[in-house]
Design a protein around this motif. Sequence first.
Motif, PDB file in Angstrom:
ATOM      1  N   ARG A   1       0.852  -1.191   0.000  1.00 57.15           N
ATOM      2  CA  ARG A   1       0.000   0.000   0.000  1.00 57.15           C
ATOM      3  C   ARG A   1       0.888   1.240   0.000  1.00 57.15           C
ATOM      4  NH1 ARG A   1      -5.236  -0.768   0.251  1.00 57.15           N
ATOM      5  NH2 ARG A   1      -6.034  -2.803   0.900  1.00 57.15           N
ATOM      6  N   THR A   2       0.560   2.179  -0.896  1.00 57.22           N
ATOM      7  CA  THR A   2       1.403   3.362  -1.064  1.00 57.22           C
ATOM      8  C   THR A   2       1.366   4.243   0.182  1.00 57.22           C
ATOM      9  OG1 THR A   2      -0.436   4.586  -2.078  1.00 57.22           O
ATOM     10  CG2 THR A   2       1.046   3.399  -3.560  1.00 57.22           C
ATOM     11  N   PRO A   3       2.475   4.931   0.454  1.00 57.16           N
ATOM     12  CA  PRO A   3       2.499   5.891   1.560  1.00 57.16           C
ATOM     13  C   PRO A   3       1.876   7.227   1.136  1.00 57.16           C
ATOM     14  CG  PRO A   3       4.619   5.857   0.469  1.00 57.16           C
ATOM     15  CD  PRO A   3       3.777   4.808  -0.206  1.00 57.16           C
ATOM     16  N   VAL A   4       1.613   8.076   2.095  1.00 57.57           N
ATOM     17  CA  VAL A   4       1.158   9.447   1.798  1.00 57.57           C
ATOM     18  C   VAL A   4       2.320  10.202   1.140  1.00 57.57           C
ATOM     19  CG1 VAL A   4       0.372  11.616   2.808  1.00 57.57           C
ATOM     20  CG2 VAL A   4      -0.435   9.433   3.742  1.00 57.57           C
ATOM     21  N   TYR A   5       2.001  11.017   0.119  1.00 58.16           N
ATOM     22  CA  TYR A   5       3.040  11.815  -0.538  1.00 58.16           C
ATOM     23  C   TYR A   5       2.524  13.241  -0.676  1.00 58.16           C
ATOM     24  CZ  TYR A   5       7.420  12.166  -3.085  1.00 58.16           C
ATOM     25  OH  TYR A   5       8.705  12.473  -3.449  1.00 58.16           O
ATOM     26  N   ASP A   6       3.447  14.212  -0.527  1.00 61.00           N
ATOM     27  CA  ASP A   6       2.990  15.611  -0.419  1.00 61.00           C
ATOM     28  C   ASP A   6       2.957  16.363  -1.735  1.00 61.00           C
ATOM     29  OD1 ASP A   6       5.660  15.855  -0.883  1.00 61.00           O
ATOM     30  OD2 ASP A   6       6.169  16.854   1.007  1.00 61.00           O
ATOM     31  N   ALA A   7       3.094  15.674  -2.857  1.00 57.67           N
ATOM     32  CA  ALA A   7       3.043  16.367  -4.155  1.00 57.67           C
ATOM     33  C   ALA A   7       2.512  15.416  -5.215  1.00 57.67           C
ATOM     34  CB  ALA A   7       4.429  16.875  -4.536  1.00 57.67           C
ATOM     35  N   GLU A   8       1.912  15.998  -6.256  1.00 59.52           N
ATOM     36  CA  GLU A   8       1.424  15.199  -7.379  1.00 59.52           C
ATOM     37  C   GLU A   8       2.508  15.169  -8.454  1.00 59.52           C
ATOM     38  OE1 GLU A   8      -2.326  16.755  -8.597  1.00 59.52           O
ATOM     39  OE2 GLU A   8      -3.324  16.206  -6.730  1.00 59.52           O
ATOM     40  N   VAL A   9       3.443  14.226  -8.313  1.00 58.43           N
ATOM     41  CA  VAL A   9       4.579  14.130  -9.231  1.00 58.43           C
ATOM     42  C   VAL A   9       4.849  12.662  -9.526  1.00 58.43           C
ATOM     43  CG1 VAL A   9       5.695  16.255  -8.503  1.00 58.43           C
ATOM     44  CG2 VAL A   9       6.192  14.122  -7.295  1.00 58.43           C
ATOM     45  N   THR A  10       5.625  12.415 -10.578  1.00 54.71           N
ATOM     46  CA  THR A  10       6.100  11.054 -10.864  1.00 54.71           C
ATOM     47  C   THR A  10       7.307  10.766  -9.979  1.00 54.71           C
ATOM     48  OG1 THR A  10       5.332  11.195 -13.154  1.00 54.71           O
ATOM     49  CG2 THR A  10       6.979   9.502 -12.645  1.00 54.71           C
TER      50      THR A  10
END
Length: 199
Positions: free
Chosen positions: A181-190
């Motif tokens: 399961r993916t972690p939380v990330y603070d930007a919408e980027v690749t």
Amino acid sequence: SAHDPGKVDVIVKNQDGEGLCSECYTYAYAPEITQVSPTNGPELTESEVEIRGKHFNVSRVIFSDGENEKEAVCEEPIEDDASGETIIMCLTPKLEANGAEDNQVDVTVINLDEQSDTCPCFSFKPMPPPIITVVTPDQGPKVGDTLVTIKGANFVEGATVTFGGERAAITALSEKEITCRTPVYDAEVTIDVKVINPN
């Protein structure tokens, strides 16, 4: 000096005489390793090995690379009537390939009386690096918790997965597939997805 193995008499002497117990004490033989099979296995993995030898009254079996030593998990010894030898089946401890010649380690059988025998007769093979071939799905919300399947090769127990440097929660792992399961990330980027084996 050490006494030769075998049965001996025990004599108690008083001033007025002595008492004899004939062959009522035994000096035990030290264990003797004759063969370890197979002679190698993958690092950081519990592999089944057969240890053959004589005079086994085993307390423990140790694998050591000179810097680290770990105890193997072993079954009770069994007698091989055909060869007259004793057999111990063990699972190797999880040790890394040590970089020494042939990545060889010492195998030590220790009896209950602490007598032992050691042979440099097993090698841990270096583990190939993990390979990622596909990540599905390849996108998701930055709030995380997206179930992702990573396919590839050379994934091992103890591996970790990161998304952009943030650690994911692994829910299932096999040699060719990881579900996490993916972690939380603070930007919408690749971002980069990495699988990191214990070594």
